[in-house]
Motif scaffolding. Structure first.
Motif, PDB file in Angstrom:
ATOM      1  N   ILE A  65     -37.223  41.843 108.090  1.00 48.43           N
ATOM      2  CA  ILE A  65     -36.774  42.942 108.941  1.00 48.43           C
ATOM      3  C   ILE A  65     -35.344  43.268 108.523  1.00 48.43           C
ATOM      4  O   ILE A  65     -34.493  42.379 108.478  1.00 48.43           O
ATOM      5  CB  ILE A  65     -36.802  42.553 110.433  1.00 48.43           C
ATOM      6  N   VAL A  66     -35.107  44.517 108.153  1.00 44.71           N
ATOM      7  CA  VAL A  66     -33.768  44.908 107.721  1.00 44.71           C
ATOM      8  C   VAL A  66     -33.171  45.846 108.759  1.00 44.71           C
ATOM      9  O   VAL A  66     -33.631  46.971 108.941  1.00 44.71           O
ATOM     10  CB  VAL A  66     -33.802  45.608 106.346  1.00 44.71           C
ATOM     11  N   ARG A 111     -26.351  39.730 114.634  1.00 45.95           N
ATOM     12  CA  ARG A 111     -25.941  38.487 113.970  1.00 45.95           C
ATOM     13  C   ARG A 111     -26.749  37.307 114.510  1.00 45.95           C
ATOM     14  O   ARG A 111     -27.254  36.475 113.749  1.00 45.95           O
ATOM     15  CB  ARG A 111     -24.440  38.273 114.201  1.00 45.95           C
ATOM     16  N   GLU A 112     -26.921  37.292 115.838  1.00 44.11           N
ATOM     17  CA  GLU A 112     -27.733  36.232 116.452  1.00 44.11           C
ATOM     18  C   GLU A 112     -29.168  36.261 115.944  1.00 44.11           C
ATOM     19  O   GLU A 112     -29.749  35.219 115.604  1.00 44.11           O
ATOM     20  CB  GLU A 112     -27.792  36.417 117.969  1.00 44.11           C
ATOM     21  N   LEU A 113     -29.733  37.470 115.905  1.00 44.76           N
ATOM     22  CA  LEU A 113     -31.116  37.590 115.441  1.00 44.76           C
ATOM     23  C   LEU A 113     -31.236  37.082 114.016  1.00 44.76           C
ATOM     24  O   LEU A 113     -32.196  36.386 113.659  1.00 44.76           O
ATOM     25  CB  LEU A 113     -31.599  39.044 115.532  1.00 44.76           C
ATOM     26  N   HIS A 114     -30.238  37.401 113.210  1.00 43.35           N
ATOM     27  CA  HIS A 114     -30.243  36.914 111.832  1.00 43.35           C
ATOM     28  C   HIS A 114     -30.209  35.394 111.803  1.00 43.35           C
ATOM     29  O   HIS A 114     -30.900  34.755 111.005  1.00 43.35           O
ATOM     30  CB  HIS A 114     -29.049  37.487 111.071  1.00 43.35           C
ATOM     31  N   GLU A 115     -29.407  34.815 112.715  1.00 41.87           N
ATOM     32  CA  GLU A 115     -29.294  33.355 112.707  1.00 41.87           C
ATOM     33  C   GLU A 115     -30.572  32.664 113.181  1.00 41.87           C
ATOM     34  O   GLU A 115     -30.879  31.548 112.745  1.00 41.87           O
ATOM     35  CB  GLU A 115     -28.077  32.918 113.546  1.00 41.87           C
ATOM     36  N   VAL A 159     -34.614  37.962 108.599  1.00 43.25           N
ATOM     37  CA  VAL A 159     -33.825  39.043 109.176  1.00 43.25           C
ATOM     38  C   VAL A 159     -32.572  39.273 108.350  1.00 43.25           C
ATOM     39  O   VAL A 159     -31.782  38.356 108.126  1.00 43.25           O
ATOM     40  CB  VAL A 159     -33.417  38.713 110.635  1.00 43.25           C
ATOM     41  N   ARG A 160     -32.430  40.479 107.862  1.00 43.27           N
ATOM     42  CA  ARG A 160     -31.220  40.831 107.127  1.00 43.27           C
ATOM     43  C   ARG A 160     -30.526  41.959 107.874  1.00 43.27           C
ATOM     44  O   ARG A 160     -31.174  42.830 108.457  1.00 43.27           O
ATOM     45  CB  ARG A 160     -31.579  41.287 105.718  1.00 43.27           C
TER      46      ARG A 160
END
Ligand code: UDP
Ligand code: MG
Length: 313
Positions: free
Chosen positions: A38-39, A54-58, A64-65
């Motif tokens: 997911i970008v 940022r949280e979702l990426h972590e 997730v980018r």
């Protein structure tokens, strides 16, 4: 490793929508059972969207980018930036406000599997204001006449593209553009399917009337020369009738004598012609503006940071 599917989502001040969207989207994508990424493009949000992304990426660093823009460059540029970075074989675009249900993605993918390279969505029971819907209908009709693009619903962003179409879009280098229309011009076998549409889940629309006008001017002048050509035709017609009027007035003056009545009629005609002239200048201005933007060669968007896992290229 390249995922099969990339989902691209432009985000501008959507703090209340991101988590519900992410939950629904990952549920759907996990179910499909193919690899995906997911970008998100954070288009200069001023609320907590950046932190949430940022949280979702972590939580899922490999899937997730986040492309973090330096400012607000608009929805289409946000998608454009993501198109430069996506790695999937199939790319799906989606709004962040949950107006496009993620649950419709499998149906888009089915159409891709059936051999189409661009799958557009058209919205069933579009949940926008009466004003937005009527304006869209009008613009859609004009666009259908003056461009060669066949699209039932140009404003719908729930769409799927094959890799080569996305690559063509990303390298097209256009400064202000309309992604679905651009995709259409690169498509070999486009199709359209019906998708659902919901009212915005939270927050408000990021488009004001002025933005919508601008976007549609870009669409018209970016994909068609018809406005210029129509204006040339109009110029011809007006010159022709003006010439008739001048001949008539000259003859009248010679054979009947000077007239003073009808001054206001003449003023009326004058104002009409002046207005027409200014309108024409405006149309030419639209094209010159586009040329100017292209020639200036400034970057189309500026990326501050990209969040992706370390082993990514
Ligand atoms: N959006 C964006 N940059 C902008 C305006 C909008 O990235 O300058 C995103 C927004 O966050 C949403 C999508 O584009 O995910 C569609 O925007 P919106 O829902 O406001 O448009 P509408 O549905 O009213 O046409
Ligand atoms: Mg919306």
């Amino acid at each position: 490793m390249r995922p099969y599917l990339s989902v691209v989502i432009p985000v501008y001040n959507e703090e209340d929508n991101l988590r519900p969207l992410f939950a629904r989207l990952t549920a759907v994508l996990d179910d499909i059972g193919k690899s995906y990424e997911i970008v998100f493009t954070n288009d200069g949000s001023t609320d907590r969207s950046g932190a949430i992304l940022r949280e979702l990426h972590e939580t899922r660093p490999d899937q997730v980018r986040v492309i973090d823009f330096n400012g607000n460059f608009g929805q289409h540029m946000a998608i454009m930036a993501a198109f430069e970075y996506v790695r999937g074989e199939v790319v799906v675009t989606l709004d962040a406000d949950l107006q496009n249900p993620p649950e419709d993605i499998p149906r888009l993918l089915a159409a891709i599997d059936a051999g189409h390279d661009v799958v557009g969505g058209y919205r069933k029971d579009r949940q926008d204001t009466w004003f937005r819907r009527s304006a869209s209908r009008l613009i859609n009709a004009i666009r259908a006449r003056i461009t060669h693009i066949e699209m039932r619903d140009q404003g719908c962003m729930l769409r799927a593209y094959r890799r080569n179409v996305v690559d063509n879009i990303a390298t097209s280098g256009e400064v202000s553009t309309f992604i679905p229309a651009l995709a259409y011009s690169f498509a070999a076998r486009p199709t359209e399917i019906e998708v659902r549409h919901a009212p915005r889940a939270a927050g408000r629309s990021k488009y004001r009337i002025y933005d919508l006008l601008r976007l549609n001017f870009d669409l018209m002048t970016g994909f068609s020369l018809v406005p210029l050509q129509v204006f040339t035709m109009l110029g011809f017609a007006v010159s022709f009738f003006s010439a008739l009027l001048v001949i008539y007035l000259t003859l009248q003056r010679i054979f009947i004598g000077p007239e003073v009545q009808g001054v206001f009629t003449l003023f009326g005609i004058m104002y009409f012609l002046v207005g027409l002239g200014i309108f024409g200048l405006g149309i030419i201005g639209e094209y010159i503006g586009r040329i100017y933007l292209e020639v200036r060669k400034r970057p189309r968007f500026v990326i501050r940071e990209i969040l992706q896992s370390a082993d990514d290229d």
